[in-house]
Design a protein around this motif. Structure first.
Motif, PDB file in Angstrom:
ATOM      1  N   ARG A 156      -0.906   9.869   7.981  1.00  0.00           N
ATOM      2  CA  ARG A 156      -0.835   8.985   6.826  1.00  0.00           C
ATOM      3  C   ARG A 156      -1.841   7.857   6.988  1.00  0.00           C
ATOM      4  O   ARG A 156      -1.905   7.213   8.041  1.00  0.00           O
ATOM      5  CB  ARG A 156       0.574   8.398   6.709  1.00  0.00           C
ATOM      6  CG  ARG A 156       1.583   9.390   6.153  1.00  0.00           C
ATOM      7  CD  ARG A 156       2.505   8.740   5.130  1.00  0.00           C
ATOM      8  NE  ARG A 156       3.140   7.547   5.680  1.00  0.00           N
ATOM      9  CZ  ARG A 156       4.259   7.580   6.385  1.00  0.00           C
ATOM     10  NH1 ARG A 156       4.875   8.735   6.600  1.00  0.00           N
ATOM     11  NH2 ARG A 156       4.807   6.486   6.850  1.00  0.00           N
ATOM     12  N   ILE A 157      -2.613   7.624   5.945  1.00  0.00           N
ATOM     13  CA  ILE A 157      -3.577   6.523   6.002  1.00  0.00           C
ATOM     14  C   ILE A 157      -3.448   5.644   4.766  1.00  0.00           C
ATOM     15  O   ILE A 157      -3.104   6.096   3.675  1.00  0.00           O
ATOM     16  CB  ILE A 157      -5.042   7.015   6.142  1.00  0.00           C
ATOM     17  CG1 ILE A 157      -5.411   7.985   5.019  1.00  0.00           C
ATOM     18  CG2 ILE A 157      -5.297   7.656   7.486  1.00  0.00           C
ATOM     19  CD1 ILE A 157      -6.890   8.340   5.006  1.00  0.00           C
ATOM     20  N   GLY A 158      -3.739   4.380   4.981  1.00  0.00           N
ATOM     21  CA  GLY A 158      -3.806   3.416   3.895  1.00  0.00           C
ATOM     22  C   GLY A 158      -5.141   2.714   3.951  1.00  0.00           C
ATOM     23  O   GLY A 158      -5.956   2.987   4.837  1.00  0.00           O
ATOM     24  N   THR A 159      -5.366   1.792   3.054  1.00  0.00           N
ATOM     25  CA  THR A 159      -6.629   1.064   3.091  1.00  0.00           C
ATOM     26  C   THR A 159      -6.611   0.108   4.278  1.00  0.00           C
ATOM     27  O   THR A 159      -5.600  -0.037   4.973  1.00  0.00           O
ATOM     28  CB  THR A 159      -6.859   0.235   1.811  1.00  0.00           C
ATOM     29  OG1 THR A 159      -6.034  -0.942   1.886  1.00  0.00           O
ATOM     30  CG2 THR A 159      -6.520   1.027   0.554  1.00  0.00           C
ATOM     31  N   ALA A 160      -7.742  -0.584   4.475  1.00  0.00           N
ATOM     32  CA  ALA A 160      -7.889  -1.483   5.622  1.00  0.00           C
ATOM     33  C   ALA A 160      -6.811  -2.559   5.665  1.00  0.00           C
ATOM     34  O   ALA A 160      -6.486  -3.067   6.732  1.00  0.00           O
ATOM     35  CB  ALA A 160      -9.269  -2.137   5.576  1.00  0.00           C
ATOM     36  N   GLY A 194       0.791  -1.229   0.000  1.00  0.00           N
ATOM     37  CA  GLY A 194       0.000   0.000   0.000  1.00  0.00           C
ATOM     38  C   GLY A 194       0.821   1.277   0.000  1.00  0.00           C
ATOM     39  O   GLY A 194       0.252   2.365   0.107  1.00  0.00           O
ATOM     40  N   VAL A 195       2.142   1.153  -0.144  1.00  0.00           N
ATOM     41  CA  VAL A 195       2.960   2.362  -0.001  1.00  0.00           C
ATOM     42  C   VAL A 195       2.642   3.393  -1.100  1.00  0.00           C
ATOM     43  O   VAL A 195       2.693   4.600  -0.862  1.00  0.00           O
ATOM     44  CB  VAL A 195       4.467   2.005   0.056  1.00  0.00           C
ATOM     45  CG1 VAL A 195       5.017   1.615  -1.302  1.00  0.00           C
ATOM     46  CG2 VAL A 195       5.274   3.148   0.660  1.00  0.00           C
ATOM     47  N   ASP A 196       2.247   2.909  -2.252  1.00  0.00           N
ATOM     48  CA  ASP A 196       1.977   3.842  -3.355  1.00  0.00           C
ATOM     49  C   ASP A 196       0.549   4.386  -3.362  1.00  0.00           C
ATOM     50  O   ASP A 196       0.210   5.218  -4.190  1.00  0.00           O
ATOM     51  CB  ASP A 196       2.283   3.164  -4.695  1.00  0.00           C
ATOM     52  CG  ASP A 196       3.775   2.897  -4.838  1.00  0.00           C
ATOM     53  OD1 ASP A 196       4.574   3.699  -4.287  1.00  0.00           O
ATOM     54  OD2 ASP A 196       4.141   1.875  -5.451  1.00  0.00           O
ATOM     55  N   ARG A 197      -0.287   3.857  -2.472  1.00  0.00           N
ATOM     56  CA  ARG A 197      -1.645   4.416  -2.431  1.00  0.00           C
ATOM     57  C   ARG A 197      -1.929   5.098  -1.094  1.00  0.00           C
ATOM     58  O   ARG A 197      -3.077   5.376  -0.766  1.00  0.00           O
ATOM     59  CB  ARG A 197      -2.684   3.343  -2.749  1.00  0.00           C
ATOM     60  CG  ARG A 197      -2.659   2.145  -1.816  1.00  0.00           C
ATOM     61  CD  ARG A 197      -3.720   1.121  -2.246  1.00  0.00           C
ATOM     62  NE  ARG A 197      -3.679  -0.066  -1.395  1.00  0.00           N
ATOM     63  CZ  ARG A 197      -4.384  -1.157  -1.617  1.00  0.00           C
ATOM     64  NH1 ARG A 197      -5.189  -1.241  -2.665  1.00  0.00           N
ATOM     65  NH2 ARG A 197      -4.316  -2.192  -0.790  1.00  0.00           N
ATOM     66  N   GLU A 198      -0.878   5.356  -0.326  1.00  0.00           N
ATOM     67  CA  GLU A 198      -1.045   6.039   0.941  1.00  0.00           C
ATOM     68  C   GLU A 198      -1.478   7.479   0.701  1.00  0.00           C
ATOM     69  O   GLU A 198      -1.054   8.100  -0.271  1.00  0.00           O
ATOM     70  CB  GLU A 198       0.287   6.042   1.695  1.00  0.00           C
ATOM     71  CG  GLU A 198       0.201   5.428   3.063  1.00  0.00           C
ATOM     72  CD  GLU A 198       1.562   5.109   3.636  1.00  0.00           C
ATOM     73  OE1 GLU A 198       1.732   3.965   4.070  1.00  0.00           O
ATOM     74  OE2 GLU A 198       2.441   5.982   3.629  1.00  0.00           O
ATOM     75  N   ARG A 199      -2.311   7.990   1.626  1.00  0.00           N
ATOM     76  CA  ARG A 199      -2.771   9.377   1.515  1.00  0.00           C
ATOM     77  C   ARG A 199      -2.550  10.055   2.854  1.00  0.00           C
ATOM     78  O   ARG A 199      -2.236   9.402   3.846  1.00  0.00           O
ATOM     79  CB  ARG A 199      -4.270   9.417   1.192  1.00  0.00           C
ATOM     80  CG  ARG A 199      -4.637   8.856  -0.175  1.00  0.00           C
ATOM     81  CD  ARG A 199      -6.150   8.698  -0.297  1.00  0.00           C
ATOM     82  NE  ARG A 199      -6.676   7.608   0.520  1.00  0.00           N
ATOM     83  CZ  ARG A 199      -7.789   7.680   1.261  1.00  0.00           C
ATOM     84  NH1 ARG A 199      -8.504   8.792   1.284  1.00  0.00           N
ATOM     85  NH2 ARG A 199      -8.202   6.650   1.967  1.00  0.00           N
ATOM     86  N   THR A 200      -2.776  11.359   2.863  1.00  0.00           N
ATOM     87  CA  THR A 200      -2.745  12.100   4.119  1.00  0.00           C
ATOM     88  C   THR A 200      -4.177  12.504   4.437  1.00  0.00           C
ATOM     89  O   THR A 200      -4.877  13.016   3.569  1.00  0.00           O
ATOM     90  CB  THR A 200      -1.856  13.351   3.971  1.00  0.00           C
ATOM     91  OG1 THR A 200      -0.561  12.906   3.570  1.00  0.00           O
ATOM     92  CG2 THR A 200      -1.737  14.097   5.276  1.00  0.00           C
TER      93      THR A 200
END
Ligand code: FES
Ligand code: FE2
Lengths: 174, 426
Positions: free
Chosen positions: B403-407, B391-397
């Motif tokens: 920093r958040i990622g999917t479940a 998920g490192v490439d789909r992380e958001r703020t």
């Protein structure tokens, strides 16, 4: 080698009781989940206390505190073959000894029905897994009931000698 | 306190290099879990320095109450003195080092060492020593039990630090404090109690495998598929590829699986607890009476799923404390959360926690099996690294800058390791 057992007419002798305990132990050792499950009555309580051996299983944490439906859930999980803590299953053998018929209402546990027979025994169990070997030991109190001429298990309380210590995973039937 | 020799600049650079090499943004080295030297350095740099969760005030409610606790291998006695202050004392006699407290818990204003009878007040002060002429009389010795120089609590959760100075507890907790608030507000009296007793689960694995797993949303469908399938549990869906839940790096090594987006989607009070409001009517009524319209949000959003660095994990209804003992061994302590003023919930929480946690738990025994297998796996020579890139490439703020990622992303693990590295290099 007989002992007067129950208060009603259906006297059970110690030999029959021992045979029952040994059978129950063998089903557990051999992961015969169907046979083991069939031993239980509907008001079952399968209890392994943690911390104090006489805590209240409703208000205090236990290692296991299964009523009949949770026994079914536990066995259901084991039967999936994906209960990883028990897949592959442990190799188990236990010795059940010091079998005594107890006249002690306090030991009988909650929900005693007239005619139920309370039995105490000690056990030593060796568990072998890839992870290593564990020795388990403790005192078991059983409450047995004659149902349609066959002995059934209504209550099984297992107080481990290590009850207040850190325990390794206990995913087999103890 | 363990005395450490001052390090030369050279040694420090070596250490910084070492951890920079072993901890990279998307992979960490297997030796971090197996090397006894790393473990020894962790004790000094993490466990005997940063804030560590020790116990809860509800475990020492009355003056004189005490309970044995620990910080890693250190045997700690948590006491409440007659003025109500909580102390964390080391269970070591100032005479020749015997253990002064042998009961797991109790009530006493003093402790008497069994070896030569020295006695201590429950704040650690030395009260007396027999045949005192051998020491020139009474009150001559400026000795006492070891104690943690800093003790602080938040929402009743007592933390200790072996370092005399450093960040405050509030600074250490940062955003994780809000999760403890969220838990406490579920009680009609605003208080959590840890009074249900403890399961102690011996685990032959490195403590970090546990800390990483606590907010690993990738594993539940696989490791816990067996129990989810038997009970028809909806938990699996919370950690599926379609879940709207997020994994959040809370900073400071803390992380959470924020399941609120899923619960809000359904908008059903008590769904987080796996039940409906008609099953716990008194609780729901009391919360509505107390909070008015704001009760709906509390009842829908429920309890946190948060890992507080380095050793406190709250998983909705249950609480775990990780106690490291060696590179390859730790103990998980587990109890059911109890909410003051919520008897309807408390019984269910004990029952559910007994079913899922501890050595025979239908969830945790399988997690623990994974930890132990992992421990054996990371000791193998190749491929050396443990991958944490998911998920490192789909992380958001998020809106609050976290920093958040999917479940199912490894966002929490990356947060854990970046904080770990800071501490180990410090
Ligand atoms: S070691 Fe405690 S009194 Fe001597
Ligand atoms: Fe898990």
């Amino acid at each position: 080698m007989t002992a007067p057992a129950t208060t009603d007419d259906t006297a059970l002798d110690l030999r029959q009781v021992e045979q029952f305990l040994y059978r129950e132990a063998r089903y557990a050792d051999e992961h015969d989940y169907d046979a083991w499950e069939a031993l239980w009555t509907d008001d079952a309580l399968y209890w392994v206390p943690a911390g104090a051996p006489d805590g209240d299983p409703v208000q205090q944490m236990s290692v296991i505190s299964d009523n009949r439906s949770r026994i079914a859930t536990r066995l259901g999980q084991l039967r999936t073959g994906k209960r990883y803590a028990q897949s592959p299953p442990s190799h188990l053998r236990r010795i059940v000894s010091n079998v005594e018929i107890l006249d002690d209402d306090d030991a009988a546990g909650p929900g005693r029905v007239p005619g139920d027979l309370t039995v105490g025994a000690n056990f030593v169990l060796v568990e072998s897994r890839e992870r290593g070997k564990e020795i388990w030991a403790g005192r078991t109190t059983y409450r047995l009931r004659l149902v349609e001429g066959r002995l059934r298990l209504a209550y099984k309380k297992v107080v481990l000698v290590d009850h207040d210590r850190a325990l390794p995973t206990l995913s087999f039937l103890i | 306190m363990t005395a450490t020799l001052p390090e030369t600049a050279h040694q420090q650079t070596d250490k910084a290099d070492k951890y920079a090499r072993l901890i990279q943004p998307t992979r960490v080295h297997g030796s971090l879990y197996t090397d006894p030297e790393v473990f020894a350095e962790e004790l000094e740099r993490i466990w005997y320095r940063t804030w560590v969760y020790v116990g809860h005030e509800s475990e020492v409610r009355r003056p004189g109450d005490y309970v044995r606790k620990n910080i890693g291998p250190q045997d700690v006695v948590m006491t409440r003195d007659r003025d109500g202050e909580v102390h964390l004392l080391l269970n070591r006699c100032a005479h020749r080092g015997n253990l002064v407290c042998d009961a797991p818990s109790g009530n006493s204003n003093s402790f008497r060492c069994p070896y030569h009878g020295w006695t201590y007040r429950n704040n650690g002060d030395l009260l007396g020593y027999p045949y005192n002429k051998g020491y020139g009389g009474k009150g001559k010795l400026a000795l006492g039990l070891g104690r943690l120089p800093r003790v602080a609590s938040y929402q009743g959760f007592v933390f200790g630090s072996f370092a005399s100075d450093g960040p405050t507890l509030t600074e250490h907790l940062g955003a994780a404090a809000g999760e403890l608030d969220r838990l406490a507000r579920l009680s009609p009296e605003g208080e959590v109690e840890l009074t249900a007793g403890w399961l102690k689960h011996r685990t032959r694995a490195n403590w970090k495998l546990l800390a990483e797993n606590e907010t690993d949303g990738y594993h539940p469908q696989f490791v816990h598929g067996s129990i989810f399938s038997v009970t028809g549990s909806p938990i699996g869906a919370l950690y599926s590829d379609n879940s709207t839940a997020v994994t959040r790096d809370l900073g400071g090594g803390h992380s959470e699986n924020d399941l609120r987006p899923e619960f809000r989607r359904f908008g059903e009070p008590m769904r987080w607890f796996g039940t409906t409001e008609d099953r716990v009517p008194q609780y729901v009524a009391r919360m509505r009476e107390l909070h008015g319209p704001a009760a709906e949000e509390i009842l829908v959003e429920g309890s946190p799923h948060v890992m507080i660095f380095p050793n406190l994990f709250i998983a909705e209804i249950q609480l775990f404390v990780i106690q490291p003992l060696a590179a390859g061994e730790c103990v998980q302590h587990a109890t059911a959360i109890q909410l003051k003023g919520a008897p309807e919930l408390n019984r269910r929480m004990v029952s559910q926690c007994v079913g899922s946690a501890g050595p025979a738990g239908m969830l945790l025994a399988d997690d623990t099996e994974m930890y132990e297998r992992n421990q054996r796996g990371v000791a193998l020579r190749e491929p050396e690294w443990v991958d944490i890139r998911r998920g490192v490439d789909r992380e958001r703020t998020d809106d609050n800058g976290f920093r958040i990622g999917t479940a199912t992303d490894e966002t929490g693990m990356r947060g854990f390791w970046s904080h770990y590295r800071n501490l180990m290099e410090a």
